[in-house]
Enzyme design. Structure first.
Site, PDB file in Angstrom:
ATOM      1  N   TRP A  20      56.864 103.732  64.635  1.00 58.50           N
ATOM      2  CA  TRP A  20      57.190 104.301  63.323  1.00 58.50           C
ATOM      3  C   TRP A  20      55.907 104.466  62.517  1.00 58.50           C
ATOM      4  O   TRP A  20      55.074 103.555  62.470  1.00 58.50           O
ATOM      5  CB  TRP A  20      58.177 103.376  62.590  1.00 58.50           C
ATOM      6  CG  TRP A  20      58.230 103.594  61.116  1.00 58.50           C
ATOM      7  CD1 TRP A  20      57.873 102.702  60.153  1.00 58.50           C
ATOM      8  CD2 TRP A  20      58.647 104.786  60.442  1.00 58.50           C
ATOM      9  NE1 TRP A  20      58.059 103.270  58.914  1.00 58.50           N
ATOM     10  CE2 TRP A  20      58.528 104.553  59.055  1.00 58.50           C
ATOM     11  CE3 TRP A  20      59.107 106.033  60.871  1.00 58.50           C
ATOM     12  CZ2 TRP A  20      58.846 105.507  58.101  1.00 58.50           C
ATOM     13  CZ3 TRP A  20      59.419 106.992  59.923  1.00 58.50           C
ATOM     14  CH2 TRP A  20      59.297 106.715  58.553  1.00 58.50           C
ATOM     15  N   TYR A  48      60.869 109.962  63.774  1.00 60.29           N
ATOM     16  CA  TYR A  48      59.478 109.535  63.588  1.00 60.29           C
ATOM     17  C   TYR A  48      58.482 110.713  63.645  1.00 60.29           C
ATOM     18  O   TYR A  48      57.303 110.538  63.344  1.00 60.29           O
ATOM     19  CB  TYR A  48      59.061 108.496  64.640  1.00 60.29           C
ATOM     20  CG  TYR A  48      59.852 107.205  64.624  1.00 60.29           C
ATOM     21  CD1 TYR A  48      60.805 106.948  63.649  1.00 60.29           C
ATOM     22  CD2 TYR A  48      59.646 106.240  65.600  1.00 60.29           C
ATOM     23  CE1 TYR A  48      61.538 105.770  63.647  1.00 60.29           C
ATOM     24  CE2 TYR A  48      60.372 105.049  65.612  1.00 60.29           C
ATOM     25  CZ  TYR A  48      61.318 104.835  64.632  1.00 60.29           C
ATOM     26  OH  TYR A  48      62.040 103.664  64.647  1.00 60.29           O
ATOM     27  N   PRO A 186      59.649  93.177  63.642  1.00 63.78           N
ATOM     28  CA  PRO A 186      59.627  91.748  63.980  1.00 63.78           C
ATOM     29  C   PRO A 186      58.634  90.967  63.129  1.00 63.78           C
ATOM     30  O   PRO A 186      58.754  89.748  62.998  1.00 63.78           O
ATOM     31  CB  PRO A 186      59.215  91.734  65.457  1.00 63.78           C
ATOM     32  CG  PRO A 186      58.461  93.010  65.652  1.00 63.78           C
ATOM     33  CD  PRO A 186      59.120  94.019  64.749  1.00 63.78           C
ATOM     34  N   LEU A 187      57.666  91.692  62.546  1.00 64.93           N
ATOM     35  CA  LEU A 187      56.696  91.031  61.653  1.00 64.93           C
ATOM     36  C   LEU A 187      57.054  91.317  60.195  1.00 64.93           C
ATOM     37  O   LEU A 187      56.235  91.107  59.297  1.00 64.93           O
ATOM     38  CB  LEU A 187      55.274  91.525  61.962  1.00 64.93           C
ATOM     39  CG  LEU A 187      54.867  91.462  63.447  1.00 64.93           C
ATOM     40  CD1 LEU A 187      53.474  92.051  63.649  1.00 64.93           C
ATOM     41  CD2 LEU A 187      54.942  90.030  63.970  1.00 64.93           C
TER      42      LEU A 187
HETATM   43  P1  NAP Z   1      56.389  95.528  62.137  1.00 62.96           P
HETATM   44  O1  NAP Z   1      56.176  95.794  63.573  1.00 62.96           O
HETATM   45  O2  NAP Z   1      57.153  94.333  61.712  1.00 62.96           O
HETATM   46  O3  NAP Z   1      55.007  95.492  61.364  1.00 62.96           O
HETATM   47  C1  NAP Z   1      54.024  96.470  61.535  1.00 62.96           C
HETATM   48  C2  NAP Z   1      52.831  96.105  60.660  1.00 62.96           C
HETATM   49  O4  NAP Z   1      52.276  94.872  61.116  1.00 62.96           O
HETATM   50  C3  NAP Z   1      51.746  97.136  60.704  1.00 62.96           C
HETATM   51  O5  NAP Z   1      51.258  97.286  59.390  1.00 62.96           O
HETATM   52  C4  NAP Z   1      50.682  96.517  61.610  1.00 62.96           C
HETATM   53  O6  NAP Z   1      49.409  96.923  61.181  1.00 62.96           O
HETATM   54  C5  NAP Z   1      50.888  95.038  61.403  1.00 62.96           C
HETATM   55  N1  NAP Z   1      50.581  94.264  62.604  1.00 62.96           N
HETATM   56  C6  NAP Z   1      51.014  94.483  63.873  1.00 62.96           C
HETATM   57  N2  NAP Z   1      50.576  93.523  64.699  1.00 62.96           N
HETATM   58  C7  NAP Z   1      49.832  92.665  63.944  1.00 62.96           C
HETATM   59  C8  NAP Z   1      49.122  91.482  64.234  1.00 62.96           C
HETATM   60  N3  NAP Z   1      49.085  90.984  65.485  1.00 62.96           N
HETATM   61  N4  NAP Z   1      48.481  90.861  63.222  1.00 62.96           N
HETATM   62  C9  NAP Z   1      48.509  91.365  61.957  1.00 62.96           C
HETATM   63  N5  NAP Z   1      49.175  92.494  61.619  1.00 62.96           N
HETATM   64  C10 NAP Z   1      49.847  93.135  62.610  1.00 62.96           C
HETATM   65  O7  NAP Z   1      57.105  96.787  61.414  1.00 62.96           O
HETATM   66  P2  NAP Z   1      57.808  98.135  61.852  1.00 62.96           P
HETATM   67  O8  NAP Z   1      56.813  99.175  62.230  1.00 62.96           O
HETATM   68  O9  NAP Z   1      58.771  98.436  60.762  1.00 62.96           O
HETATM   69  O10 NAP Z   1      58.709  97.773  63.125  1.00 62.96           O
HETATM   70  C11 NAP Z   1      58.273  97.914  64.457  1.00 62.96           C
HETATM   71  C12 NAP Z   1      58.939  99.092  65.130  1.00 62.96           C
HETATM   72  O11 NAP Z   1      60.355  98.967  65.101  1.00 62.96           O
HETATM   73  C13 NAP Z   1      58.718 100.447  64.433  1.00 62.96           C
HETATM   74  O12 NAP Z   1      57.400 100.923  64.617  1.00 62.96           O
HETATM   75  C14 NAP Z   1      59.787 101.265  65.081  1.00 62.96           C
HETATM   76  O13 NAP Z   1      59.411 101.644  66.395  1.00 62.96           O
HETATM   77  C15 NAP Z   1      60.944 100.272  65.112  1.00 62.96           C
HETATM   78  N6  NAP Z   1      61.842 100.392  63.931  1.00 62.96           N
HETATM   79  C16 NAP Z   1      63.136 100.780  64.149  1.00 62.96           C
HETATM   80  C17 NAP Z   1      64.000 100.930  63.078  1.00 62.96           C
HETATM   81  C18 NAP Z   1      65.405 101.359  63.331  1.00 62.96           C
HETATM   82  O14 NAP Z   1      66.116 101.708  62.368  1.00 62.96           O
HETATM   83  N7  NAP Z   1      65.870 101.316  64.568  1.00 62.96           N
HETATM   84  C19 NAP Z   1      63.563 100.698  61.755  1.00 62.96           C
HETATM   85  C20 NAP Z   1      62.246 100.272  61.553  1.00 62.96           C
HETATM   86  C21 NAP Z   1      61.406 100.121  62.645  1.00 62.96           C
HETATM   87  P3  NAP Z   1      48.281  97.465  62.208  1.00 62.96           P
HETATM   88  O15 NAP Z   1      48.752  98.830  62.668  1.00 62.96           O
HETATM   89  O16 NAP Z   1      47.063  97.488  61.394  1.00 62.96           O
HETATM   90  O17 NAP Z   1      48.208  96.468  63.338  1.00 62.96           O
END
Ligand code: NAP
Length: 258
Positions: A20, A48, A186-187
């Protein structure tokens, strides 16, 4: 990478790359770096607007398609039979692949009977365009209905799940019915990264807060799809296999949601 069995008979890798908000060159670079590090699972969606970029990245790497697991999703405005069928085809075409491993209903839409969308999904499976199907953001009641009306197994429910922000009823229902839960955000979109208790557990184990959160989710039986465009974070998020959280640490993190 460890896999989890799906009701369809296929397997899903426990860690995937969320995409995303990754677009264009940044998206292509992140996907290529992830694959080079050993990721085999990529999560995307029509919404996306990055499926063509992911398709380009996949074309540019020397990885056997059968070694990859690609999830795509149909947006909630396209759940009528004809619209869903067309969007499934568009997803596969944009990804420049022959099939996706998992096609999900991105969000439920009360104005369209889920049976109608799932009939289109069944046809997509029969046409060889998707191996498995599932849903996302479904409640227990919505899961009950989807499983009851689908002639093809519902393999996955992708829901928001992170330390302190749980959906325990949905997780328990899915685990009982062998529906795999994929934790998205997850984060918590970075919100948990400064949590002092997670930091303390991390420093005792020599792990980052992100790794502690991902490991907690995996040990609870979920698949995780953290998003990152940073090479260091991508590597860190994949390094969650050969170590464990103890029961005490699991309980402490569980308590964040109480
Ligand atoms: P997330 O994975 O919880 O958090 C992403 C954020 O965390 C980014 O800003 C990333 O920055 C940072 N990050 C990642 N790994 C890290 C680490 N090891 N240490 C520190 N910071 C870290 O949030 P999300 O993107 O919302 O969720 C993940 C995926 O779930 C999405 O990309 C999408 O594919 C899916 N999703 C699905 C739905 C649905 O409705 N089905 C909704 C939301 C999301 P950097 O890029 O700088 O690492």
């Amino acid at each position: 990478m460890e896999n989890v069995n799906l009701r369809s008979g296929y397997e899903i890798p426990v860690v995937g790359l969320g995409t995303w908000d990754l677009r264009g060159r940044t998206c292509q670079r992140a996907v290529k770096e992830a694959l080079a590090l050993g990721y085999t699972h990529i999560d995307t969606a029509w919404y996306y607007e990055n499926q063509r970029s992911i398709g380009e990245a996949l074309r540019g790497v020397d990885v056997d398609r059968s070694a990859l697991f690609i999830t795509s999703k149909v947006w909630m405005s396209h759940l009528r039979y004809d619209d869903a069928l067309k969007q499934c085809e568009e997803n596969v075409r944009d990804l420049q692949t022959e099939y996706v491993d998992l096609m999900l209903i991105h969000w439920p839409n009360d104005s369209v009977p889920v049976k109608e969308t799932l009939r289109a999904f069944q046809e997509t499976v029969e046409a060889g365009l998707a191996k498995s199907i599932g849903v996302s953001n479904f409640s227990v009641d919505q899961m009950e209905e989807a499983v009851a009306v689908s002639d093809v197994p519902i393999s996955v429910n992708q829901i928001s799940y992170s330390p302190g922000s749980e959906q325990r009823d949905v997780l328990a229902w899915c685990m009982e019915k062998d529906v795999v839960v994929t934790s998205y955000s997850p984060l918590a979109k970075r919100r948990i990264l400064n949590d002092p208790m997670l930091a303390k557990i991390g420093s005792c184990l020599g792990r980052s807060v992100a790794q502690i959160a991902l490991k907690w989710l995996i040990q609870k039986g979920m698949v995780v799809i953290p998003k990152s465009s940073s090479k260091n974070h991508l590597a860190e998020n994949l390094d969650v296999m050969n170590w464990e959280l103890g029961q005490e640490e699991m309980d402490q993190i569980d308590a964040m949601g109480e």
